[in-house]
Enzyme design. Sequence first.
Site, PDB file in Angstrom:
ATOM      1  CG  ASP A   3      -3.307   2.688  -7.296  1.00 45.44           C
ATOM      2  OD1 ASP A   3      -3.550   1.673  -6.610  1.00 45.44           O
ATOM      3  OD2 ASP A   3      -2.177   2.940  -7.747  1.00 45.44           O
ATOM      4  CG  ASP A  41       1.805   0.516  -1.912  1.00 43.58           C
ATOM      5  OD1 ASP A  41       2.766   1.201  -1.568  1.00 43.58           O
ATOM      6  OD2 ASP A  41       1.513  -0.583  -1.377  1.00 43.58           O
ATOM      7  CG  ASP A  82      -4.930  -0.269  -3.624  1.00 44.87           C
ATOM      8  OD1 ASP A  82      -4.358  -1.355  -3.513  1.00 44.87           O
ATOM      9  OD2 ASP A  82      -4.421   0.724  -4.190  1.00 44.87           O
TER      10      ASP A  82
END
Length: 260
Positions: free
Chosen positions: A212, A36, A34
């Site tokens: 996240d 950001d 991932d």
Amino acid sequence: MYYEMIGFHGEHQGEHTADGVPEPQLDRSTLFLDFDGTLVDLAERPDAIEVAPDLGDLLAALSERTGGRVVIITGRAIEDITNYLQGFDGPIIGGHGAQERISGEIRNHEFADPETVRHLGEMATAFAATHPGLICERKPTGVVLHFRQDEDLAAPAYAFLRALSETHEGFDLHHSKMAYELRPAGIGKDVSMRRLMEQEPFAGTMPIFFGDDVTDEPALHWVSEQGGLAVKVGEGETAAGCRLGNPQAARRTLRRWIEA
Ligand SMILES: O=P(O)(O)OC[C@H]1O[C@H](O[C@H]2O[C@H](CO)[C@@H](O)[C@H](O)[C@H]2O)[C@H](O)[C@@H](O)[C@@H]1O
């Protein structure tokens, strides 16, 4: 279990590493990353992120070690994220699974009708223009309203996009970090991962995923279920078996793997 046969021994392998994340056999793995909040710190605005100067080299080294099986899997549009990934020409899944670039060419999800997406984007842009502090991010497959600059705008942003989702069949409303988003129904990082892992050269390798956000949880759960390595970056409940504190720690772990 299959992944033990190919040399991965699950959670126990992490017990002796300083960060608690086991060291996989990269040449037998597919590494989904991932962006950001995982590879880069979150910023006030989507265009205000700062990419670590060595990220390109890190991804290049990981790609080499995995035989080209590093997949960037992001909510951002591919046209946007490539600005931050100069030099990375590997696979990218964008728009939370609504786009993919596998062999260089970008494909958008069939349900992301361009005319409908344009209409949604125009309406959300007009709404943001009358709500200073809201940022409208238009994507080829959907639209986001960001309220990080003024959390009081979360409720009106939600109500507005919810109304749009009810009047535009095929688009679902999702909540992510300080943002609400409309994206095509039926897509998801987990859905894209599953599909990709059935194809060459990914089939038969062990999935690894660093993510996240709550929007990453279905994919973290799927990777765990497969006996792969799921790593949650940052705080919050998770289905992942491992956790790292922030993007800097995530990059440190990835660097450790290529230096091993
Ligand atoms: O799947 P990801 O790569 O984690 O992308 C998720 C979303 O990231 C971006 O928004 C988030 O990061 C911004 C910059 O730090 C921040 O300002 C915002 O509050 C976050 O929600 C991106 O703009 C979205 O399109 C992605 O879906």
